[in-house]
Motif scaffolding. Sequence first.
Motif, PDB file in Angstrom:
ATOM      1  N   SER A 282      -8.729  -1.653   2.740  1.00 43.99           N
ATOM      2  CA  SER A 282      -7.856  -2.115   1.656  1.00 43.99           C
ATOM      3  C   SER A 282      -7.564  -3.606   1.795  1.00 43.99           C
ATOM      4  CB  SER A 282      -6.531  -1.347   1.661  1.00 43.99           C
ATOM      5  OG  SER A 282      -6.750  -0.007   1.332  1.00 43.99           O
TER       6      SER A 282
ATOM      7  N   THR B 212      -8.885   2.945   6.802  1.00 42.58           N
ATOM      8  CA  THR B 212      -8.594   2.809   5.366  1.00 42.58           C
ATOM      9  C   THR B 212      -7.805   1.535   5.104  1.00 42.58           C
ATOM     10  OG1 THR B 212      -8.300   5.197   5.400  1.00 42.58           O
ATOM     11  CG2 THR B 212      -7.715   4.070   3.366  1.00 42.58           C
TER      12      THR B 212
ATOM     13  N   VAL C 115       0.836  -1.213   0.000  1.00 41.46           N
ATOM     14  CA  VAL C 115       0.000   0.000   0.000  1.00 41.46           C
ATOM     15  C   VAL C 115       0.864   1.254   0.000  1.00 41.46           C
ATOM     16  CG1 VAL C 115      -1.929  -1.133   1.185  1.00 41.46           C
ATOM     17  CG2 VAL C 115      -0.197   0.084   2.523  1.00 41.46           C
TER      18      VAL C 115
ATOM     19  N   LYS D 175      -3.903   2.703   0.282  1.00 45.37           N
ATOM     20  CA  LYS D 175      -4.453   1.806  -0.735  1.00 45.37           C
ATOM     21  C   LYS D 175      -3.376   1.139  -1.591  1.00 45.37           C
ATOM     22  CE  LYS D 175      -8.810   4.227  -1.127  1.00 45.37           C
ATOM     23  NZ  LYS D 175      -9.569   5.235  -1.863  1.00 45.37           N
ATOM     24  N   ARG D 176      -3.731   0.015  -2.197  1.00 45.31           N
ATOM     25  CA  ARG D 176      -2.846  -0.629  -3.159  1.00 45.31           C
ATOM     26  C   ARG D 176      -2.721   0.261  -4.402  1.00 45.31           C
ATOM     27  NH1 ARG D 176      -5.133  -5.542  -5.326  1.00 45.31           N
ATOM     28  NH2 ARG D 176      -3.078  -6.241  -5.999  1.00 45.31           N
TER      29      ARG D 176
END
Lengths: 464, 464
Positions: B362, B358, B285, B291-292
């Motif tokens: 993810s 978050t 991430v 996020k990825r």
Amino acid sequence: MAKETQWNEQVDVLVVGSGFAGLTAAIEARESGKNVVVIEKMKSAGGNSIISDGGIAAPDTKLQKKWGIEDSAQMMYDDMLKAGLGLNHPRLVHAVVSNARSAFEWTIDTLHVPYLDRVDLFGGHSVARCYTPEGVTGGTILKKMLQRIDELGIPILYSTSFRSIITDAEGRVVGGAVLKEYDYKTDAGIPANIRTRRGILLASGGYGADVVFRSIQDPRLDEKIQTTNKPFATAEVLKSALKIGAASVQLSHIQLGAWSSPDEHGFGHGPLFADYILFQYGMIVDPHTGKRFVNELGDRKQSADAILRIGHPCIGIADDKAVACSGWDLSKAVRKGVVKKFGSMEELAAAYALDAETLHASVDRYNGFVRKGVDDDFRKPIVEEASPIVKAPFYAMRLWPKVHFTMGGLSINERAQVLDFNGNAIDGLYAAGEVAGGVHGASRLGSCAITECIVFGRIAGQNI
Amino acid sequence: MAKETQWNEQVDVLVVGSGFAGLTAAIEARESGKNVVVIEKMKSAGGNSIISDGGIAAPDTKLQKKWGIEDSAQMMYDDMLKAGLGLNHPRLVHAVVSNARSAFEWTIDTLHVPYLDRVDLFGGHSVARCYTPEGVTGGTILKKMLQRIDELGIPILYSTSFRSIITDAEGRVVGGAVLKEYDYKTDAGIPANIRTRRGILLASGGYGADVVFRSIQDPRLDEKIQTTNKPFATAEVLKSALKIGAASVQLSHIQLGAWSSPDEHGFGHGPLFADYILFQYGMIVDPHTGKRFVNELGDRKQSADAILRIGHPCIGIADDKAVACSGWDLSKAVRKGVVKKFGSMEELAAAYALDAETLHASVDRYNGFVRKGVDDDFRKPIVEEASPIVKAPFYAMRLWPKVHFTMGGLSINERAQVLDFNGNAIDGLYAAGEVAGGVHGASRLGSCAITECIVFGRIAGQNI
């Protein structure tokens, strides 16, 4: 070397090449009081500049304001870095974008180049920032440059080929060896040495037509790959600088046009169909499998690499609706036989030795993606105006990449000075335009080449 | 130049560099009756070869047959071209793959290198074809080479730095200028000139640690990017050849390792976790978004480019099940603090200033892809043994690319002769190993570098 040299003439500034970069530099150098000579190996001026469409990119201009387009140097910078895959030299890109508007205005205010009253959005630019001269040709700009060259009394020595750089004992560039009355076909002429008090500007263009040189850097680009360039776009001037220790930058980054046809020479008429209709509204298939193999709306590099990978020309197909909706007139391309028109998909399949059933299946599959707005196979963005390929007549064209532009070249700094491999400027040596490298990184955006030529031509002319 | 030169000594063959390519060439040249001297700028032999894992690739070997693996030179050729994006010089790749088996056998039959009784599949190879010496280090091979060098009575002059190539009036290479008693820190030594009756072999390695040189070609690779190479992997020998007109090939193709940690120097211990566990079974991430942003199983080039594009180190995460299933021992990496262990995902988030919510989202999203076997976001291939990231302790590591290998270098032909920009061999000049370019194109496959060194070292030693 310099000690033993017999000098035939002497100037402040020797400009090698009479394309946009060279002529711009000559004008600026002369206007700042220097005595200048331009040499050109061919019999007339303009190099590849004259066969370009003349489109020039600049941000934050009056024309953009008039059309309500918001733009900035930073946005253009970001677009160029994105296309260049981050390999661009930041300081050179910065020099281009921050001087682009004044360079564009200089062509209007000083050269009086007439532009069309429009601003175009070219692929890879985030906003419309491209200006096109009347006649949609670089010839319009060149003519105005030559007028100014004439007014300033700058001599252009035609049929004069640059052969080598002459340095003194400290490695400073003090002149150049040339061949006068140069015969391009026999590569012969009368040797002469021109002494330079201030320096030499190399503005000799790229090496797109130099098969030996380019295929060292990218062995795929042998004699079987054509070029959109004139045949004289070769590397001898670039090599003369490497010989005295100039650094090369990213020579292996060579841009291919994926929109070109193997059935015509040079840039030709196919690209209009391919770049403006086919890629958006049509599909491309490999004739050996009858299937798609690439996102038709990928960037130049992705598409060209994919076609080279399959190893033979592929077939692009669009229908009558796509052609009609594009508004472009294909009659010339059809007349030349580059784009072909077929009454049915079966006829089209037969013409390219495609298996009709497989082709039907491929078209149906693609049409399904268009209907649902998602390309499951290659993630091509389905544009809003796209419609399934169903309406005869069908148009088709063979596609095979051509060498279009060489991003690599001589290493320069933001003053257009040529650098050695330690990053130090070589005293008295400058380069501008396609012979220089590093501005565009892995891939050049359309309409940024002319901007680069004029920006760095001006910088070189002022600094030299 | 040669005329005015005071020669201090004379040999048939001067080998520059004491890594795998140089020592192999020295052995072959001596065995074919030539008088040879090896020079090495450092105080001991081995260059970067000695810090490699020693893995060597070859097709169609006895070991493969024993393990029932079908392979061929053509299959290895295809794999190398695919990784190299088709930019590899076909004749050089052909030389490597068609001589790889005999090169590997030579290390067994002539050098008596002991290999582990296994054949490994490395990324990008279509079958297992990689052989690892005992101790999993290039040092094992190097020791055997030095034994052979000793048996043959070949002198290695340590602390001897190569400075420039001496040519005669016809441009033939006739010797080299060196600095003896070379002090690496002050870059000083005692000048001497070595005359060569047959030629010079440049086997000086790559320029991975040469920040000025590499950042001309790829400006992203400034001093903020580390290297897995030794600090002496610099370009001075390569530049000495460019100075006499040797052609460079694809200098801008520089391989980055995406599996490396900014929290340790050199190759380090992080790559074991990243390359063998994280990329297959874990996720990466961006700490700024939580996020990825990339297919973790993309090739080296794709992953490294993606991380550089986000502009800061990213965080790799895997769970206990992944680590257990991999069978690797991470204790060293954990002890060094490169890989960190967390009792919960919340602790992990806090340690890297990630927003816990978050991150949870993810991980959940990624786990969903693992469960259904399809990665909707980045199309990572979900391997069969993969399982969702759920079981504490969780393992994490910061990732930031390091320069690992330079694909570009001097242009050579299949006889290891160095070429000029017209494609002509420079009389008396040879190159082998990483200093030569064109074998690997845009990206080198793991374990093919040692094969290249030994194949071209042998060719050079026989031909020079």
